[in-house]
Motif scaffolding. Sequence first.
Motif, PDB file in Angstrom:
ATOM      1  N   SER A  31       0.827  -1.210   0.000  1.00  0.00           N
ATOM      2  CA  SER A  31       0.000   0.000   0.000  1.00  0.00           C
ATOM      3  C   SER A  31       0.860   1.257   0.000  1.00  0.00           C
ATOM      4  O   SER A  31       0.594   2.202  -0.756  1.00  0.00           O
ATOM      5  N   SER A  79       2.496   1.928  -3.367  1.00  0.00           N
ATOM      6  CA  SER A  79       1.517   2.397  -4.351  1.00  0.00           C
ATOM      7  C   SER A  79       1.124   3.846  -4.099  1.00  0.00           C
ATOM      8  O   SER A  79       0.972   4.633  -5.042  1.00  0.00           O
ATOM      9  N   CYS A  80       0.965   4.215  -2.831  1.00  0.00           N
ATOM     10  CA  CYS A  80       0.602   5.602  -2.504  1.00  0.00           C
ATOM     11  C   CYS A  80       1.724   6.570  -2.875  1.00  0.00           C
ATOM     12  O   CYS A  80       1.460   7.749  -3.144  1.00  0.00           O
ATOM     13  N   ALA A  90      -3.642   2.046  -7.775  1.00  0.00           N
ATOM     14  CA  ALA A  90      -4.824   2.143  -6.915  1.00  0.00           C
ATOM     15  C   ALA A  90      -5.370   0.751  -6.607  1.00  0.00           C
ATOM     16  O   ALA A  90      -5.798   0.468  -5.481  1.00  0.00           O
ATOM     17  N   VAL A 110      -3.491  -0.894  -3.766  1.00  0.00           N
ATOM     18  CA  VAL A 110      -3.903  -0.423  -2.442  1.00  0.00           C
ATOM     19  C   VAL A 110      -5.169  -1.157  -2.005  1.00  0.00           C
ATOM     20  O   VAL A 110      -5.297  -1.580  -0.849  1.00  0.00           O
ATOM     21  N   GLY A 167      -3.948   3.200   4.026  1.00  0.00           N
ATOM     22  CA  GLY A 167      -3.499   3.302   2.648  1.00  0.00           C
ATOM     23  C   GLY A 167      -4.602   3.794   1.735  1.00  0.00           C
ATOM     24  O   GLY A 167      -4.367   4.625   0.846  1.00  0.00           O
ATOM     25  N   THR A 208      -5.166   7.475   2.407  1.00  0.00           N
ATOM     26  CA  THR A 208      -4.021   8.232   1.896  1.00  0.00           C
ATOM     27  C   THR A 208      -4.085   8.326   0.376  1.00  0.00           C
ATOM     28  O   THR A 208      -3.811   9.380  -0.206  1.00  0.00           O
ATOM     29  N   LEU A 209      -4.438   7.229  -0.273  1.00  0.00           N
ATOM     30  CA  LEU A 209      -4.530   7.220  -1.733  1.00  0.00           C
ATOM     31  C   LEU A 209      -5.534   8.261  -2.229  1.00  0.00           C
ATOM     32  O   LEU A 209      -5.264   8.976  -3.193  1.00  0.00           O
ATOM     33  N   SER A 232      -3.990  11.309  -4.376  1.00  0.00           N
ATOM     34  CA  SER A 232      -4.420  11.281  -5.773  1.00  0.00           C
ATOM     35  C   SER A 232      -5.224  12.530  -6.109  1.00  0.00           C
ATOM     36  O   SER A 232      -5.007  13.160  -7.161  1.00  0.00           O
TER      37      SER A 232
END
Length: 225
Positions: free
Chosen positions: A65, A68-69, A99, A102, A110, A113-114, A118
């Motif tokens: 996660s 990816s973030c 995405a 996550v 996560g 946060t994403l 984003s």
Amino acid sequence: ITKIIRGIILYFSVAYYVRSKRELDVMWWSLCATVVWVAAMALADRYVLGTYRAALPFHHPNLLSLYSCVTVPILIAGATAQVSIRLRAACAFCCLLGAGCVILSISRMGFATLVVVSGGALLVCTGFRITPQNIAVLLIALLAGSAMVYKSWDQLNARYESATLEEEYAEDGSSGRGMYLNLARLIINDHFFGVGLNNWSWYVSAEYGELIGRYYYPYAGVNEA
């Protein structure tokens, strides 16, 4: 300490090197290739190996996660930059893969946060301008994100309902986030400035874990896992 210093040197070295369009293109294509590989591993972890919270190619779902973030905002910058259509399409596709990773990790922090990073990256990279193209990009991102959330909503919802905030951060908690807060309080009582970088596990295993009813095997030495 030397790891942190090396990381800072690496960061500035890359920032100094990536100056021209050629280096930026190489960076984005490389990042796209890496994200495709990470996503393939995560998908295999979930749907081939049957893991509830995908973690591969890392050893913990939260690391998948976190990675990816960090990468998705950079890919959003590539998808909205003045580069070739092919590269922009690749970056946009890899944003969706990031995405998806996550969501596969089912990380509560996560996921939150994403959404924040984003959204912030999209607003900054589109220059806060309301144009037909920017509106189309936002709509496509919302539709794709909503579809992935809908597909995995059962797992996400179950994860969010597994414990309330009160249970997670209970002062007398011996598990969840409350456990770490209790350990931190105990450590600060003895060491106001903490126990030093990367020494948390050592001290918790050897001394503080048992004070809250958590017992660990202590480290055999500084070179042992």
